[in-house]
Enzyme design. Structure first.
Site, PDB file in Angstrom:
ATOM      1  N   TYR A 213       1.099  -1.184   0.407  1.00  0.00           N
ATOM      2  CA  TYR A 213      -0.051   0.154  -0.376  1.00  0.00           C
ATOM      3  C   TYR A 213       0.900   1.376   0.173  1.00  0.00           C
ATOM      4  O   TYR A 213      -0.192   1.960   0.217  1.00  0.00           O
ATOM      5  CB  TYR A 213      -0.896   0.288   1.486  1.00  0.00           C
ATOM      6  CG  TYR A 213      -2.080  -1.431   1.227  1.00  0.00           C
ATOM      7  CD1 TYR A 213      -2.669  -1.419   0.320  1.00  0.00           C
ATOM      8  CD2 TYR A 213      -1.746  -2.407   1.791  1.00  0.00           C
ATOM      9  CE1 TYR A 213      -3.677  -1.983   0.367  1.00  0.00           C
ATOM     10  CE2 TYR A 213      -2.475  -3.091   2.049  1.00  0.00           C
ATOM     11  CZ  TYR A 213      -3.208  -3.511   1.407  1.00  0.00           C
ATOM     12  OH  TYR A 213      -4.622  -4.309   0.969  1.00  0.00           O
TER      13      TYR A 213
ATOM     14  N   HIS B  70      -4.583   5.801  -0.424  1.00  0.00           N
ATOM     15  CA  HIS B  70      -5.365   6.331   0.912  1.00  0.00           C
ATOM     16  C   HIS B  70      -4.185   5.820   1.693  1.00  0.00           C
ATOM     17  O   HIS B  70      -4.026   5.883   3.088  1.00  0.00           O
ATOM     18  CB  HIS B  70      -6.083   4.450   0.901  1.00  0.00           C
ATOM     19  CG  HIS B  70      -7.281   4.570   1.578  1.00  0.00           C
ATOM     20  ND1 HIS B  70      -7.804   5.543   1.509  1.00  0.00           N
ATOM     21  CD2 HIS B  70      -8.211   3.063   2.312  1.00  0.00           C
ATOM     22  CE1 HIS B  70      -8.872   5.047   2.867  1.00  0.00           C
ATOM     23  NE2 HIS B  70      -9.318   3.697   2.303  1.00  0.00           N
TER      24      HIS B  70
ATOM     25  N   TYR C 216      -4.746  -1.541   9.365  1.00  0.00           N
ATOM     26  CA  TYR C 216      -5.570  -1.692   8.925  1.00  0.00           C
ATOM     27  C   TYR C 216      -6.861  -0.567   8.469  1.00  0.00           C
ATOM     28  O   TYR C 216      -7.251  -0.042   9.735  1.00  0.00           O
ATOM     29  CB  TYR C 216      -5.995  -2.501   7.945  1.00  0.00           C
ATOM     30  CG  TYR C 216      -4.667  -3.649   7.723  1.00  0.00           C
ATOM     31  CD1 TYR C 216      -4.606  -3.915   5.899  1.00  0.00           C
ATOM     32  CD2 TYR C 216      -4.646  -5.008   8.241  1.00  0.00           C
ATOM     33  CE1 TYR C 216      -3.611  -4.360   5.626  1.00  0.00           C
ATOM     34  CE2 TYR C 216      -3.654  -5.887   7.459  1.00  0.00           C
ATOM     35  CZ  TYR C 216      -3.416  -5.565   7.169  1.00  0.00           C
ATOM     36  OH  TYR C 216      -2.245  -6.248   5.758  1.00  0.00           O
TER      37      TYR C 216
ATOM     38  N   ASN D  16      -9.283   0.333   8.359  1.00  0.00           N
ATOM     39  CA  ASN D  16     -10.869  -0.014   8.995  1.00  0.00           C
ATOM     40  C   ASN D  16     -10.930  -0.110  10.225  1.00  0.00           C
ATOM     41  O   ASN D  16     -11.551  -0.295  10.968  1.00  0.00           O
ATOM     42  CB  ASN D  16     -11.487  -1.116   8.463  1.00  0.00           C
ATOM     43  CG  ASN D  16     -12.242  -0.582   6.894  1.00  0.00           C
ATOM     44  OD1 ASN D  16     -11.741   0.413   6.682  1.00  0.00           O
ATOM     45  ND2 ASN D  16     -12.830  -1.655   6.348  1.00  0.00           N
TER      46      ASN D  16
ATOM     47  N   ASN E 159     -13.983   4.429   6.510  1.00  0.00           N
ATOM     48  CA  ASN E 159     -13.770   3.988   6.814  1.00  0.00           C
ATOM     49  C   ASN E 159     -13.064   3.987   8.437  1.00  0.00           C
ATOM     50  O   ASN E 159     -12.957   3.906   9.754  1.00  0.00           O
ATOM     51  CB  ASN E 159     -14.158   2.525   6.517  1.00  0.00           C
ATOM     52  CG  ASN E 159     -15.468   2.590   6.122  1.00  0.00           C
ATOM     53  OD1 ASN E 159     -16.292   2.892   6.021  1.00  0.00           O
ATOM     54  ND2 ASN E 159     -15.095   1.544   4.928  1.00  0.00           N
TER      55      ASN E 159
END
Length: 248
Positions: free
Chosen positions: A66, A71, A116, A118, A164
């Site tokens: 990532y 994000h 992560y 969320n 989120n």
């Protein structure tokens, strides 16, 4: 029990944190240590500086997969602050990678949740309670699709905006929303592109240049916020960001 930090002419309540005895604060200490909660004030260029610690949290997803994606710009901002302020981040605590240091003379705790996106609130809620950081000094840094790529915005409070990560943080702060946010614009997906695919995609060459420039501007904005609070300087910053791509 609701913990409150009171200052001259003001008293702000935070989330339900346990009362914990806190030893003196030391910069760049690698072992987990607790920041001393303080409400002292000092003058800096005619502006009062509050020495209550700040918790600055960048949201993102852990792992090389990532790295550099839209994000994860929250992680990138915290990394940039870490580099500029010389704050070493090499300790894992409460499911987050953290670093303890200061901006000026104000103690700060930098954090990147490793849960992560969320589930980011698990780390934020735990760190805020452990270090007894009041809500008004929890700065959440994250990507924002409602802003053009590379446009920044600082707010003293707000909702989750269907993000989120922010939603998880609010849930772990007893549903409270009265904490500052630093939004980093990443723009909207083109055409009918899936939103999740867009957020997990890396920036184009032009977008990368815009984001890198924004990160530099962001470090200065965070310094101003930590040292001076939400003053007219922050209002001017937001206004300049709003029209940064407008040509006269």
């Amino acid at each position: 029990m609701l913990y409150a930090v009171c200052l001259p002419n003001t008293c702000t309540s935070s989330v339900s944190y346990p009362r914990i005895k806190t030893p003196n604060f030391h910069r760049k200490r690698l072992a987990p240590t607790r920041l001393r909660v303080s409400a002292s004030l000092a003058e800096r260029n005619g502006v009062q500086t509050e020495f209550t610690p700040w918790l600055i949290v960048g949201l993102g997803n852990p792992g090389n997969k990532y790295y550099g994606t839209r994000h994860n710009v929250g992680f990138e901002m915290v990394d940039r602050i870490s580099q500029e302020e010389g704050i070493v981040m090499d300790t894992i605590q409460s499911k987050a990678l953290i670093g303890i240091g200061s901006i000026g003379q104000v103690p700060v705790l930098l954090a990147k949740p490793q849960t992560y996106m969320n589930f980011s609130g698990e780390a934020v809620g735990s760190l805020a309670a452990y270090y007894q950081v009041p809500l008004r000094h929890i700065l959440l840094v994250y990507d924002e699709m409602s802003l053009p790529n590379g446009v920044l915005r600082l707010q003293p409070k707000g909702g989750h905006g269907h993000h989120n990560g922010v939603k998880s943080v609010m849930e772990h702060l007893d549903g409270r929303r009265e904490f500052p946010r630093f939004c980093i614009g990443v723009g909207n997906p083109p055409g009918t592109m899936d939103m999740k695919a867009f957020l997990l995609q890396k920036f184009s060459t032009l977008e990368r240049k815009q984001v890198d420039a924004a990160l530099e501007q962001g470090v200065e904005a965070v310094r101003s916020l930590v040292l001076e609070g939400f003053t007219s300087r922050i209002k001017r910053f937001n206004l300049g960001q709003k029209y940064k791509y407008h040509q006269v």
